[in-house]
Enzyme design. Sequence first.
Site, short mmCIF file in Angstrom:
data_model
loop_
_atom_site.label_atom_id
_atom_site.label_comp_id
_atom_site.label_asym_id
_atom_site.label_seq_id
_atom_site.Cartn_x
_atom_site.Cartn_y
_atom_site.Cartn_z
N ASP A 123 -10.30 -30.05 -4.57
CA ASP A 123 -10.64 -28.85 -5.30
C ASP A 123 -10.83 -29.22 -6.76
O ASP A 123 -10.12 -30.07 -7.29
CB ASP A 123 -9.50 -27.81 -5.19
CG ASP A 123 -9.29 -27.37 -3.75
OD1 ASP A 123 -10.25 -26.87 -3.15
OD2 ASP A 123 -8.18 -27.57 -3.23
N ASP B 119 -9.08 -32.50 1.40
CA ASP B 119 -10.28 -32.10 0.66
C ASP B 119 -9.94 -32.08 -0.83
O ASP B 119 -8.79 -32.25 -1.21
CB ASP B 119 -10.78 -30.72 1.12
CG ASP B 119 -9.65 -29.71 1.15
OD1 ASP B 119 -8.73 -29.80 0.31
OD2 ASP B 119 -9.69 -28.81 2.01
N ASP C 15 0.32 -21.36 -6.83
CA ASP C 15 1.51 -21.02 -6.06
C ASP C 15 2.72 -21.92 -6.33
O ASP C 15 3.78 -21.44 -6.72
CB ASP C 15 1.19 -20.93 -4.55
CG ASP C 15 0.40 -22.13 -4.02
OD1 ASP C 15 0.17 -23.09 -4.78
OD2 ASP C 15 0.04 -22.10 -2.83
P1 ATP Z 1 -4.20 -28.54 1.62
O1 ATP Z 1 -3.84 -29.96 1.61
O2 ATP Z 1 -3.66 -27.83 2.78
O3 ATP Z 1 -5.67 -28.24 1.36
P2 ATP Z 1 -3.91 -27.31 -0.95
O4 ATP Z 1 -2.75 -27.31 -1.91
O5 ATP Z 1 -5.17 -27.94 -1.42
O6 ATP Z 1 -3.38 -27.95 0.38
P3 ATP Z 1 -5.47 -24.95 -0.51
O7 ATP Z 1 -5.21 -23.82 0.39
O8 ATP Z 1 -6.64 -25.82 -0.30
O9 ATP Z 1 -4.14 -25.80 -0.53
O10 ATP Z 1 -5.51 -24.32 -1.98
C1 ATP Z 1 -5.89 -25.08 -3.12
C2 ATP Z 1 -5.04 -24.72 -4.33
O11 ATP Z 1 -5.26 -23.36 -4.67
C3 ATP Z 1 -3.55 -24.84 -4.11
O12 ATP Z 1 -3.10 -26.15 -4.35
C4 ATP Z 1 -3.01 -23.85 -5.10
O13 ATP Z 1 -2.96 -24.43 -6.40
C5 ATP Z 1 -4.05 -22.76 -5.12
N1 ATP Z 1 -3.71 -21.67 -4.16
C6 ATP Z 1 -4.11 -21.56 -2.89
N2 ATP Z 1 -3.63 -20.47 -2.29
C7 ATP Z 1 -2.90 -19.83 -3.20
C8 ATP Z 1 -2.15 -18.61 -3.22
N3 ATP Z 1 -2.04 -17.86 -2.12
N4 ATP Z 1 -1.53 -18.27 -4.38
C9 ATP Z 1 -1.64 -19.04 -5.48
N5 ATP Z 1 -2.32 -20.18 -5.53
C10 ATP Z 1 -2.95 -20.59 -4.42
MG MG Z 2 -7.05 -27.99 -0.36
#
Ligand code: ATP
Ligand code: MG
Length: 410
Positions: free
Chosen positions: A32, A30, A110
């Site tokens: 963001d 997805d 993170d």
């Molecule tokens: P995925 O491919 O699993 O969606 P993702 O990196 O996009 O991986 P998400 O959970 O969708 O992970 O979160 C989007 C973004 O938000 C992350 O890339 C990170 O920058 C930030 N983020 C999410 N959770 C946290 C957290 N617990 N602490 C700090 N930043 C976070």
């Molecule tokens: Mg994501």
Amino acid sequence: MLTRLHKAGYEAYLVGGGVRDLLLGLHPKDFDVATNASPEQVREQFRNCRLIGRRFRLAHVFFGREIIEVATFRAHHDQSEGEGEGQMENGLILRDNVFGTLEDDAWRRDFRVNALYYNIADFSLVDFTGGLQDLQNRELHIIGDPETRFREDPVRMLRAVRFAAKLDFSLEPQMAGVIGEQAERLSDVPAARLFEEVLKLFMHGQALRTFELLREYQLFKYLFAETDELLDSHGAYLDPFIRQAMINTDERVQANKPVTPAYLFAVLLWGPVRKRVERLQNKMPVLDALRIAGDKVVRAMMQQVTLPKRFSLPMREIWQLQARLEMRRGQRAYRLLENRRFRAAYDFMLLREQVGEPIRELCDWWTEFQTADETTRQQLVRSLPGNPSRRRRRPKKKSAARPATVDGNK
Ligand code: ATP
Ligand code: MG
């Protein structure tokens, strides 16, 4: 999407998993978006938009079936600003809703590879934290001091393991050390939040590696305590069982086939269920034993990780069906075939056989029964051991049409 915000005079960046995965040549799950527009301003730009979130307010913009998450730049929530109300004494962040600049937004994320921004205005990448370097070295670094960041949000330890597995990255050694020491902080995380993370842990195509890392870093026991204990004491059956399920799941994800999380939960909790059934079995019929064992295991699990009914019900059905699949006489096999959990229960049974349970004949029987024509199916039912087939051929007056109800077999 990004262009729309940009044309309205706002900054808008693609960020997080979308950018990271694109740069690695993976298919992002997805996208963001981070922007300096407030959630309300985002809503003004898009009709198909909803504001959500308690922990932080976000805008969800819908494009057909896709949802794009649009978040306003946030700053790290500092204790002094919120009169301490945002953080508990042990450093856990409860609220995180202070708007900030793009750079603030990067530093509160993170991992460094998750803080890369793609700027739609000039197609450039913005990297404040060193994420690009990490992508090249294939090493996962947390932003800031690992101990502080894991204390703020212990779920980041699970995320570290998930990303390391999914991306095939190594964990930066100092951070890895801290995970080993701080694992027990996961017990402070609300059970509902853990559930959301657990779901993500095994669905990205590298479930097996994730499982291995969770065990290696002692994180698994904060998700599945009883299973973890049994893996230590009775691993010979359970370990290959879970591994094989993870392998099958990964194959399905990689082939773009759907996977049901309930099935995986059924696998992950089968050890404790089986242990209890063994204890109860000589006191009661096996179906009752399975039901009681299932209840107990689910209840214990809920202390750690919330399981919504839409997962716990199918999971219990899969367990129940393990006994019912043995009860095939009369019309029972036909009815089981119609059961909507049949397929999952059948796969589950094959898995049990694969790791050495002596149910080869049962599995073969069902494999044949599913694809056989009607005549063969009748033969298969008749061929069941102990089947009073001769009696069946002399139909009684009334019951001839419904042999299953007079059979009384178990
Ligand atoms: P995925 O491919 O699993 O969606 P993702 O990196 O996009 O991986 P998400 O959970 O969708 O992970 O979160 C989007 C973004 O938000 C992350 O890339 C990170 O920058 C930030 N983020 C999410 N959770 C946290 C957290 N617990 N602490 C700090 N930043 C976070
Ligand atoms: Mg994501």
